[in-house]
Design an enzyme around this catalytic site. Structure first.
Site, PDB file in Angstrom:
ATOM      1  CB  THR A 125      -0.910   0.085   1.279  1.00  0.00           C
ATOM      2  OG1 THR A 125      -1.533   1.267   1.401  1.00  0.00           O
ATOM      3  CG2 THR A 125      -0.055  -0.285   2.571  1.00  0.00           C
ATOM      4  CE1 TYR A 165      -4.488  -2.039   5.061  1.00  0.00           C
ATOM      5  CE2 TYR A 165      -3.559   0.178   4.353  1.00  0.00           C
ATOM      6  CZ  TYR A 165      -3.934  -1.197   4.255  1.00  0.00           C
ATOM      7  OH  TYR A 165      -4.065  -1.617   2.932  1.00  0.00           O
TER       8      TYR A 165
HETATM    9  N1  LIG Z   1      -8.345  -2.104  -3.043  1.00  0.00           N
HETATM   10  C1  LIG Z   1      -7.438  -1.015  -2.601  1.00  0.00           C
HETATM   11  O1  LIG Z   1      -7.678  -0.116  -3.122  1.00  0.00           O
HETATM   12  C2  LIG Z   1      -6.182  -1.486  -1.973  1.00  0.00           C
HETATM   13  C3  LIG Z   1      -5.156  -0.448  -2.024  1.00  0.00           C
HETATM   14  C4  LIG Z   1      -4.039  -0.799  -1.381  1.00  0.00           C
HETATM   15  C5  LIG Z   1      -3.693  -2.232  -0.777  1.00  0.00           C
HETATM   16  N2  LIG Z   1      -4.583  -3.054  -0.897  1.00  0.00           N
HETATM   17  C6  LIG Z   1      -4.374  -4.340  -0.476  1.00  0.00           C
HETATM   18  O2  LIG Z   1      -4.724  -5.409  -1.476  1.00  0.00           O
HETATM   19  C7  LIG Z   1      -5.214  -6.570  -0.883  1.00  0.00           C
HETATM   20  C8  LIG Z   1      -6.852  -7.050  -1.204  1.00  0.00           C
HETATM   21  O3  LIG Z   1      -7.503  -5.912  -1.063  1.00  0.00           O
HETATM   22  P1  LIG Z   1      -8.975  -5.814  -1.460  1.00  0.00           P
HETATM   23  O4  LIG Z   1      -9.291  -4.467  -1.711  1.00  0.00           O
HETATM   24  O5  LIG Z   1      -9.140  -7.135  -2.336  1.00  0.00           O
HETATM   25  O6  LIG Z   1      -9.534  -6.154   0.030  1.00  0.00           O
HETATM   26  P2  LIG Z   1     -10.776  -7.053   0.444  1.00  0.00           P
HETATM   27  O7  LIG Z   1     -11.064  -6.570   1.945  1.00  0.00           O
HETATM   28  O8  LIG Z   1     -11.909  -7.160  -0.456  1.00  0.00           O
HETATM   29  O9  LIG Z   1     -10.026  -8.306   0.377  1.00  0.00           O
HETATM   30  C9  LIG Z   1      -8.928  -9.069   1.329  1.00  0.00           C
HETATM   31  C10 LIG Z   1      -9.571 -10.390   1.810  1.00  0.00           C
HETATM   32  O10 LIG Z   1      -8.877 -10.720   2.736  1.00  0.00           O
HETATM   33  C11 LIG Z   1      -9.398 -11.619   3.496  1.00  0.00           C
HETATM   34  N3  LIG Z   1      -8.862 -11.814   5.029  1.00  0.00           N
HETATM   35  C12 LIG Z   1      -8.995 -10.811   5.758  1.00  0.00           C
HETATM   36  N4  LIG Z   1      -8.186 -11.392   7.162  1.00  0.00           N
HETATM   37  C13 LIG Z   1      -7.807 -12.639   6.490  1.00  0.00           C
HETATM   38  C14 LIG Z   1      -6.956 -13.643   7.201  1.00  0.00           C
HETATM   39  N5  LIG Z   1      -6.596 -13.653   8.442  1.00  0.00           N
HETATM   40  N6  LIG Z   1      -6.893 -14.981   6.529  1.00  0.00           N
HETATM   41  C15 LIG Z   1      -7.202 -15.028   5.367  1.00  0.00           C
HETATM   42  N7  LIG Z   1      -7.928 -14.094   4.512  1.00  0.00           N
HETATM   43  C16 LIG Z   1      -8.077 -12.718   5.095  1.00  0.00           C
HETATM   44  C17 LIG Z   1     -10.766 -10.855   3.549  1.00  0.00           C
HETATM   45  O11 LIG Z   1     -12.005 -11.635   4.034  1.00  0.00           O
HETATM   46  C18 LIG Z   1     -10.960 -10.714   2.277  1.00  0.00           C
HETATM   47  O12 LIG Z   1     -11.657 -11.431   1.519  1.00  0.00           O
HETATM   48  C19 LIG Z   1      -5.095  -6.038   0.650  1.00  0.00           C
HETATM   49  O13 LIG Z   1      -4.095  -6.639   1.338  1.00  0.00           O
HETATM   50  C20 LIG Z   1      -5.084  -4.583   0.833  1.00  0.00           C
HETATM   51  O14 LIG Z   1      -4.306  -4.213   1.877  1.00  0.00           O
HETATM   52  C21 LIG Z   1      -5.904  -2.704  -1.502  1.00  0.00           C
END
Ligand SMILES: NC(=O)c1ccc[n+]([C@@H]2O[C@H](COP(=O)([O-])OP(=O)(O)OC[C@H]3O[C@@H](n4cnc5c(N)ncnc54)[C@H](O)[C@@H]3O)[C@@H](O)[C@H]2O)c1
Length: 339
Positions: A125, A165
């Site tokens: 991130t 975070y």
């Molecule tokens: N979407 C964005 O704009 C964005 C930006 C920066 C970073 N990210 C990173 O990308 C990754 C995916 O993001 P996203 O937008 O798909 O979010 P999301 O919340 O839709 O997906 C994350 C998934 O991780 C699962 N999860 C949470 N804790 C867990 C655990 N202990 N074990 C297994 N699974 C677990 C959740 O159930 C969820 O389905 C994340 O790591 C997030 O930090 C996303």
């Protein structure tokens, strides 16, 4: 190729799994369904893609080891499982740490033991750079501007971990790169800006584009934190999935292994909240009625990624314009939320 997705029932994972399936790739999708939207995406993947999501909670090393021992033939791991909300990380820092920092460490250790040849992409991130309060910032009628960074922010910015975070994701980001240096794993960290698109079940504190589109579709009043002049660059999910596939195809000896890349839409695809609201009014006829409260703790006023390094080293290029991406987002949101 055999792919494994952790957190694969999330927004990014569900989209990637769907595209991999369509391309005929083998894809094992795992999640612990922590996030409410994950159950909806699990149903979506089962119904529309014939993919069954396996339960895996990355906080627990024994589960992670057993999973990768059984999937030691994996070629590409996209590590998406995460606690994704800055606000939630302040309320429950232990879940945040256990998932983002310890969980990533568990994944790396399991890979070192059972699948050391796999390619590993981590969704990191832009919050690894902290709140960026040290940068000179100006203000126009609709947005904050960083005059010293007209092309966006590069990877040479110092890492500045601050708040749950940011600390937990930053720790994971550093481990990812260090497992290349120490153990030769083929890792890449993508320091993502705002990714948006269909299958994103957003909340008030995470997934701002999807959340405000939903408010527009439902004609619901909503709250914002701060002036609304905060700026992010937007990257459509199609472009992020294309980047994952580029990394999967990198040569064994690529200089990209062990590197971190800022990953976003860049200066040409940046919007402030106020600018997004105006676009949603004029392009889709939404009302967009809100009240403004105090700024969010440690919120960056501007983050725009300079993607030069990703374009040069990964051979990747953004293809989807903000208007095209928003059309897709609005179409999905209307199908989902229109009453
Ligand atoms: N979407 C964005 O704009 C964005 C930006 C920066 C970073 N990210 C990173 O990308 C990754 C995916 O993001 P996203 O937008 O798909 O979010 P999301 O919340 O839709 O997906 C994350 C998934 O991780 C699962 N999860 C949470 N804790 C867990 C655990 N202990 N074990 C297994 N699974 C677990 C959740 O159930 C969820 O389905 C994340 O790591 C997030 O930090 C996303």
């Amino acid at each position: 190729m055999k792919w494994v997705l952790t957190g694969g029932a999330g927004f990014i994972g569900a989209n990637l799994a769907k595209r991999l399936k369509e391309a005929g790739e083998t894809c094992v999708v795992t999640d612990n369904f922590h996030r409410p939207g994950a159950r909806l995406n699990r149903e979506f993947l089962e119904k529309h893609c014939g993919i069954t999501v396996q339960y895996l909670d990355i906080r627990f090393a024994d589960q992670v080891n057993a999973f990768f021992e059984a999937n030691a033939d994996v070629d590409v791991v996209v590590h998406l499982a995460g606690q994704v909300s800055f606000v939630a990380s302040i309320e429950d820092p232990r879940y945040d740490f256990d998932t983002n920092a310890l969980g990533t460490f568990n994944v790396l250790e399991a890979l070192r033991r059972f699948a050391p040849g796999a390619r590993v992409v981590y969704s990191s991130t832009n919050k690894v750079y902290g709140d960026l309060t040290g940068l000179r910032c100006e203000e126009t009628a609709t947005r904050y501007v960083l005059p010293d960074y007209p092309n966006g922010l590069p990877e040479s910015l110092p890492i500045e971990l601050h708040g749950g975070y940011s600390c937990s994701k930053g720790t994971a980001d550093i481990y990812m790169r260090d497992y290349r240096a120490m153990y030769g794993l083929k890792t890449v960290s993508l320091r993502q800006s705002s990714i948006y698109g269909g299958n994103q079940y957003a909340t008030e504190d995470q997934g701002w584009v999807a959340y405000f589109v939903q408010m527009g579709v439902q004609n619901s009043p909503y709250r914002i934190s701060g002036t609304g002049k905060q700026v992010r660059d937007l990257l459509h999910i199609d472009d992020l999935c294309a980047c994952f596939r580029r990394i999967a195809e990198l040569p064994e000896d690529s200089a990209a292994w062990g590197q971190a890349f800022n990953m976003g839409g860049g200066a040409g695809s940046s919007l402030s909240l106020l600018e997004l609201f105006e676009k949603l009014r004029t392009r889709y006829g939404f009302t967009m009625t809100y009240t403004a409260g105090p700024p969010r703790l440690a919120d960056q006023k501007v983050f725009i990624a300079d993607t030069t390094k990703a374009r040069q080293m990964l051979g990747w290029k953004q293809q989807v314009s903000v208007d095209e991406g928003l059309d897709e987002m609005v179409q999905w949101s209307r199908a989902q939320w229109k009453r």
